[in-house]
Design a protein around this motif. Structure first.
Motif, short mmCIF file in Angstrom:
data_model
loop_
_atom_site.label_atom_id
_atom_site.label_comp_id
_atom_site.label_asym_id
_atom_site.label_seq_id
_atom_site.Cartn_x
_atom_site.Cartn_y
_atom_site.Cartn_z
N UNK A 25 0.81 -1.21 0.00
CA UNK A 25 0.00 0.00 0.00
C UNK A 25 0.85 1.27 0.00
N UNK A 26 2.01 1.22 0.65
CA UNK A 26 2.84 2.43 0.72
C UNK A 26 3.90 2.49 -0.38
N UNK A 27 3.98 1.49 -1.22
CA UNK A 27 5.00 1.45 -2.27
C UNK A 27 4.92 2.67 -3.19
N UNK A 28 3.75 3.23 -3.37
CA UNK A 28 3.60 4.40 -4.22
C UNK A 28 4.22 5.65 -3.63
N UNK A 29 4.59 5.60 -2.37
CA UNK A 29 5.21 6.75 -1.72
C UNK A 29 6.73 6.73 -1.88
N UNK A 30 7.24 5.84 -2.70
CA UNK A 30 8.67 5.64 -2.86
C UNK A 30 9.41 6.91 -3.30
N UNK B 156 8.77 9.93 -2.25
CA UNK B 156 8.90 10.82 -1.09
C UNK B 156 9.68 10.18 0.06
N UNK B 157 9.72 8.84 0.09
CA UNK B 157 10.31 8.13 1.22
C UNK B 157 11.20 6.97 0.78
N UNK B 158 12.20 6.69 1.62
CA UNK B 158 12.94 5.43 1.50
C UNK B 158 12.21 4.47 2.43
N UNK B 159 11.71 3.39 1.90
CA UNK B 159 10.89 2.45 2.67
C UNK B 159 11.78 1.30 3.15
N UNK B 160 11.80 1.10 4.46
CA UNK B 160 12.62 0.04 5.06
C UNK B 160 11.71 -0.88 5.88
N UNK B 161 12.09 -2.15 5.92
CA UNK B 161 11.31 -3.13 6.67
C UNK B 161 12.22 -4.02 7.49
N UNK B 162 11.81 -4.26 8.74
CA UNK B 162 12.49 -5.20 9.63
C UNK B 162 13.98 -4.88 9.80
N UNK C 289 8.15 -1.49 9.94
CA UNK C 289 8.24 -0.68 8.73
C UNK C 289 8.62 0.75 9.12
N UNK C 290 9.53 1.34 8.34
CA UNK C 290 9.80 2.77 8.51
C UNK C 290 9.82 3.44 7.15
N UNK C 291 9.41 4.67 7.14
CA UNK C 291 9.46 5.50 5.94
C UNK C 291 10.37 6.68 6.27
N UNK C 292 11.52 6.70 5.63
CA UNK C 292 12.52 7.74 5.89
C UNK C 292 12.35 8.80 4.81
N UNK C 293 12.07 10.04 5.23
CA UNK C 293 11.77 11.07 4.23
C UNK C 293 12.98 11.41 3.36
#
Length: 111
Positions: A16-21, A23-29, A39-43
């Motif tokens: 669901x948050x993949x489209x925010x790529x 604006x954010x670096x998406x990290x998991x675990x 999950x973290x979203x690093x701006x």
């Protein structure tokens, strides 16, 4: 079995948050503070807040217990200092989400 269910929840939320790529670096675990967040979203830009999500799953919970589980997930973010890496990187505005699933129901606690 429980870990598999949580991983499915992670996968759903990550999808669901993949489209925010952009604006954010998406990290998991990943490790941060005293443990591993889900999950973290690093701006990518200072104008966006950092986001940390902790997910929990349990079968057949009542509404009150599901809300309690979401609150527990939110408290875990602070207790385990999952925001430590973001703070070290100078991110000051950090949104925290405790997300609980039970069957098709979901509750979200935020801070």
């Amino acid at each position: 079995m429980l870990r598999r269910q949580i991983e499915r929840g992670d996968g759903l939320v990550l999808g669901l948050i993949a489209l925010m790529d952009n604006q954010y670096k998406i990290k998991s675990n990943r490790e941060s503070g005293d443990g591993r967040y889900d999950i973290s979203l690093i701006p990518r830009e200072e104008r966006y807040p950092g986001i940390i999500m902790e997910l929990k799953w349990k079968k057949n919970l009542s509404e009150d217990k599901l809300t309690g589980l979401a609150d527990e997930a939110l408290a875990q973010i602070d207790d385990m200092r999952y925001d430590a890496a973001m703070k070290e990187d100078g991110i000051k505005d950090i949104l925290k989400f405790g997300i609980a699933f039970s069957g098709k129901r979901i509750r979200v606690s935020t801070k």
